[in-house]
Structures are given as C-alpha cells and as structure tokens.
Scaffold this active site. Structure first.
Site, PDB file in Angstrom:
ATOM      1  N   THR A 168      -3.273   7.094  -9.241  1.00 29.20           N
ATOM      2  CA  THR A 168      -4.506   7.523  -9.904  1.00 29.20           C
ATOM      3  C   THR A 168      -4.130   8.050 -11.284  1.00 29.20           C
ATOM      4  OG1 THR A 168      -4.989   8.422  -7.698  1.00 29.20           O
ATOM      5  CG2 THR A 168      -6.619   8.816  -9.415  1.00 29.20           C
ATOM      6  N   PRO A 169      -4.557   7.402 -12.354  1.00 25.49           N
ATOM      7  CA  PRO A 169      -4.157   7.877 -13.690  1.00 25.49           C
ATOM      8  C   PRO A 169      -4.578   9.334 -13.916  1.00 25.49           C
ATOM      9  CG  PRO A 169      -5.135   5.688 -13.820  1.00 25.49           C
ATOM     10  CD  PRO A 169      -5.364   6.181 -12.416  1.00 25.49           C
ATOM     11  N   ASP A 185     -10.347   7.531  -7.600  1.00 26.33           N
ATOM     12  CA  ASP A 185     -10.473   8.501  -6.513  1.00 26.33           C
ATOM     13  C   ASP A 185     -11.964   8.645  -6.177  1.00 26.33           C
ATOM     14  OD1 ASP A 185     -10.788  11.292  -5.290  1.00 26.33           O
ATOM     15  OD2 ASP A 185      -8.616  11.146  -5.467  1.00 26.33           O
ATOM     16  N   HIS A 206      -9.625   1.470   0.246  1.00 30.96           N
ATOM     17  CA  HIS A 206      -9.442   2.208   1.497  1.00 30.96           C
ATOM     18  C   HIS A 206     -10.731   2.021   2.299  1.00 30.96           C
ATOM     19  CE1 HIS A 206      -6.045   3.903  -0.573  1.00 30.96           C
ATOM     20  NE2 HIS A 206      -5.683   4.542   0.524  1.00 30.96           N
ATOM     21  N   HIS A 261       0.855  -1.190   0.000  1.00 24.19           N
ATOM     22  CA  HIS A 261       0.000   0.000   0.000  1.00 24.19           C
ATOM     23  C   HIS A 261       0.894   1.245   0.000  1.00 24.19           C
ATOM     24  CE1 HIS A 261      -3.949   1.999   1.488  1.00 24.19           C
ATOM     25  NE2 HIS A 261      -3.108   2.950   1.107  1.00 24.19           N
ATOM     26  N   GLU A 274     -11.439   4.502   7.020  1.00 23.32           N
ATOM     27  CA  GLU A 274     -10.260   5.308   7.333  1.00 23.32           C
ATOM     28  C   GLU A 274     -10.584   6.404   8.325  1.00 23.32           C
ATOM     29  OE1 GLU A 274      -9.314   6.594   3.398  1.00 23.32           O
ATOM     30  OE2 GLU A 274      -7.343   7.234   4.090  1.00 23.32           O
ATOM     31  N   ASP A 293       1.891   3.707   3.028  1.00 24.86           N
ATOM     32  CA  ASP A 293       0.887   4.631   2.488  1.00 24.86           C
ATOM     33  C   ASP A 293       1.547   5.780   1.705  1.00 24.86           C
ATOM     34  OD1 ASP A 293      -1.682   5.261   1.913  1.00 24.86           O
ATOM     35  OD2 ASP A 293      -2.197   6.074   3.873  1.00 24.86           O
TER      36      ASP A 293
END
Ligand code: IMP
Ligand code: ZN
Length: 342
Positions: free
Chosen positions: A107-108, A147, A205, A19, A208, A289
């Site tokens: 994230t592209p 996202d 995720h 991660h 969190e 992370d």
C-alpha cells in the site's frame, strides 16, 4: 523407503508467490535489526519487535492483526533506509526459500519527505538492485494495494500510480485491508478505472471474513472483473458458481494465515484448499500472505498440502507450475518460468 512428501524437497522446488504483502513479509529478526539501529541513533521509542511480536507467536486474529501495522510496523519502517533495508531482506528470504517469481504487493505510503510515488520508486530500486547483484533466480514485480479504509480519491491515486510506472515493474492493483470495514462501493470508480488501464492485472481480497462475504459484496467485487481473488473463504454456492464460470480465475489460497488467524475452523484439514484444488476452471495458487506474521514460508505451505491433502510429489510440481497461467508478469516471464519449472 521415502514417503512421497519426503521425496519432494519443497525448498528446492521452484515456486511462484502471488500474494505477499511487503510489510507483512518482514521477518521479526529484520524488524529487530531496524529497531537496533534506530534505537542506537535515538530515533525510536518503540519497544523491541522481538518483545512486541515474540518469536513463535503466530496466532494473530483479524482484531489484533491490522493494528500491528498501523500502530507498530509502520512506525518502525518509516524512512527510506528502513524501506530499502526491509525490502531487500524480504526478497532475500523469498529467494532463499526457492521462490523464482514473486508478485509483492504494498500500500503506497508517504514517508516523511518521500511521496507515495517515491515510496514505490524506492521499492522498485531495491528490487532492481537485488536482481542485478544477488545472483538469485528470483524475479519480482509489484502490485499496488488500495486499503479498504482509503477514500475514493486515495484509491484513484493508487490507480494513477499504477499508470505512472511501466507494466514491467508494476503489474497489478489489489484491494486489501480490514474486511470489517464496509462502504467499499465508494471504491468502484477507482477499480473501474484500473480495469481500463492496459495490461494491469487486478486481484482482490475476497470473502475473507463472514462480514465481507455477503452476496452483495461478492457481486460488487466480481463486477470489477478481477483476474485473481485472495482467500475465498466465505463463499456461497452462487459466488462459487460465478467463480468457476469465469474460467481460469486465480485463487490465492493462504493456509497458514487462515488457520493461525482463525479465519477458518477445523485446522489445516478443514481448509478450503481441499475443495478447490481439483476444481476444473480455476487456478488455486498457494501463497503466504504475511510470512513475517504467520511464520510459514511458501515451501512450508507445499509441505502442508502434501501432509493434509495427500498431494504427491507430482501433484505439488503441477500445482506450482499451474500458477504460471495466472501471473501478471507477461508472456516473456511465463516463458522463463516454464524453462525453470519443467
Ligand atoms: P503493506 O501494504 O506492504 O504495508 O502491507 C501491510 C498491509 O497489508 C496491512 O496494513 C493490511 O492492510 C494489508 N494486509 C496484509 N494482510 C492482509 C490480509 O490478510 N487481509 C487484508 N489485508 C491484509
Ligand atoms: Zn492478503
């Protein structure tokens, strides 16, 4: 006589990182170098990263953390050269820390003339170049992130990208982003489509923040049938039981991130790693992370659990090896890791 923690060289211990967000793993020094070059070329008006993110500052909370990317790092890492340079440095940093297998997630983003597919391709090129030239034992696979602020169409675009690249390169899909952002039911079609892609792993995720730990949200996420979940902080008894009943689910636990970002209270001793690490039926994995933001390399996460939860050298080795069970990288890679880690 050496104490059990002193006896373990946490850096030399071969480790698996599952991660790690690419843009959050770039060191400040590396961002500074990118800035220096862009400044000299008259390509940026941004302030020096070493001023914006002073060395030693790690107390970013969920309010200050996400804008760091959208308002700053993305404006600096905004072209092909910077993407390749920073990716290569991130790989080198993980290799130097004794990481032998890395699932890097990102994230592209379209970067000027580069499409989202080009963005992924450039990162894969940097990985291939690193693996062929560095001599390091590190092998890296990519996870593509959706996202939480993505529209359903953008999320489906990420699934299409996962499908378009070979499983030997892109091994999984992730849900990340600001947990305060609701409305993720709209992303269900994308994650259901991702579940149907042959061989593609899924990590989310999960719980969190308090606001993203409702029973409704956790039921929704578990309904997407993830293979692994990240953070796993605000889980009630029901979700906890469901996680254990899944048998073999990977739990990506990020101690320093959770403590520095005040996602938990009570410091390291109070971290839920202490509750999970001995639970039969799931596979806790130590992860960083965003090592560029929180400043704790994976080796240090092993040092921390030895210090705060009394893990012996043997416990740490077992914990590191157990992660093999939940990688997305396939049987051949598992076999390579077994050879290295035993
Ligand atoms: P990138 O995807 O490589 O650009 O990495 C940065 C992105 O990862 C950020 O914009 C966040 O959306 C996401 N991210 C990093 N850390 C976290 C986290 O702890 N929770 C949720 N999202 C995160
Ligand atoms: Zn994360």
């Amino acid at each position: 006589m050496a104490s059990p923690e002193e006896a373990l060289d946490v850096k030399a211990l071969p480790k698996i990182e599952l991660h790690a967000h690419l843009s959050g793993s770039i060191s400040r020094q590396c961002l500074h170098e990118v800035w220096l070059r862009k400044k000299a070329a008259g390509e940026t008006d941004l302030e020096d990263p070493l001023v914006v993110m002073p060395p030693g500052k790690h107390d970013y909370d969920l309010k200050t953390f996400f804008p760091l990317f959208s308002s700053y790092i993305y404006n600096l890492v905004n072209d092909e050269w910077a993407l390749t340079y920073t990716t290569t440095r991130v790989l080198q940093d993980f290799a130097d820390d004794g990481v032998v297998y890395l699932e890097l997630r990102t994230t592209p983003r379209a970067l000027g003339p580069l499409s989202k597919a080009d963005y992924v391709r450039r990162i894969l090129d940097a990985i291939a170049a690193f693996e062929s030239s560095s001599g390091a034992r590190l092998r890296t696979r990519l996870i593509l992130s959706v996202d939480r602020r993505n529209t359903p169409a953008q999320a489906l675009e990420v699934v299409d990208l996962c499908r378009a690249f070979p499983r030997a390169q892109v091994v999984g899909i992730d849900l990340c982003g600001d947990p305060a952002r609701g409305g993720i039911e709209a992303l269900s079609p994308a994650f259901e489509a991702a579940r149907a892609v042959d061989g593609l792993g899924m990590t989310l995720h999960f719980a969190e923040a308090e606001c993203s730990g409702s029973e409704a949200e956790l039921d929704l996420l578990l309904g997407w049938r993830p293979d692994r979940i990240g953070h796993v902080i605000h889980v009630g008894e029901r979700a906890r039981r469901a996680i254990v009943e899944r048998r073999g689910m990977g739990l990506e636990l990020c101690l320093s991130c959770n403590v520095h970002a005040q996602m938990i209270t009570g410091g390291f001793e109070a971290h839920h790693f202490g509750e999970w690490w001995k639970v039969d039926g799931c596979v806790p994995v130590l992860c960083t992370d965003d090592v560029g933001v929180f400043g704790s390399p994976l080796s240090n996460e092993y040092r921390l659990v030895a210090q705060h939860f009394g893990l012996t050298k043997d416990d740490c080795c077992k914990l590191a090896r157990k992660a093999i069970d939940v990688i997305f990288g396939g049987e051949e890679e598992k076999e390579r890791l077994r050879k290295i880690m035993w």
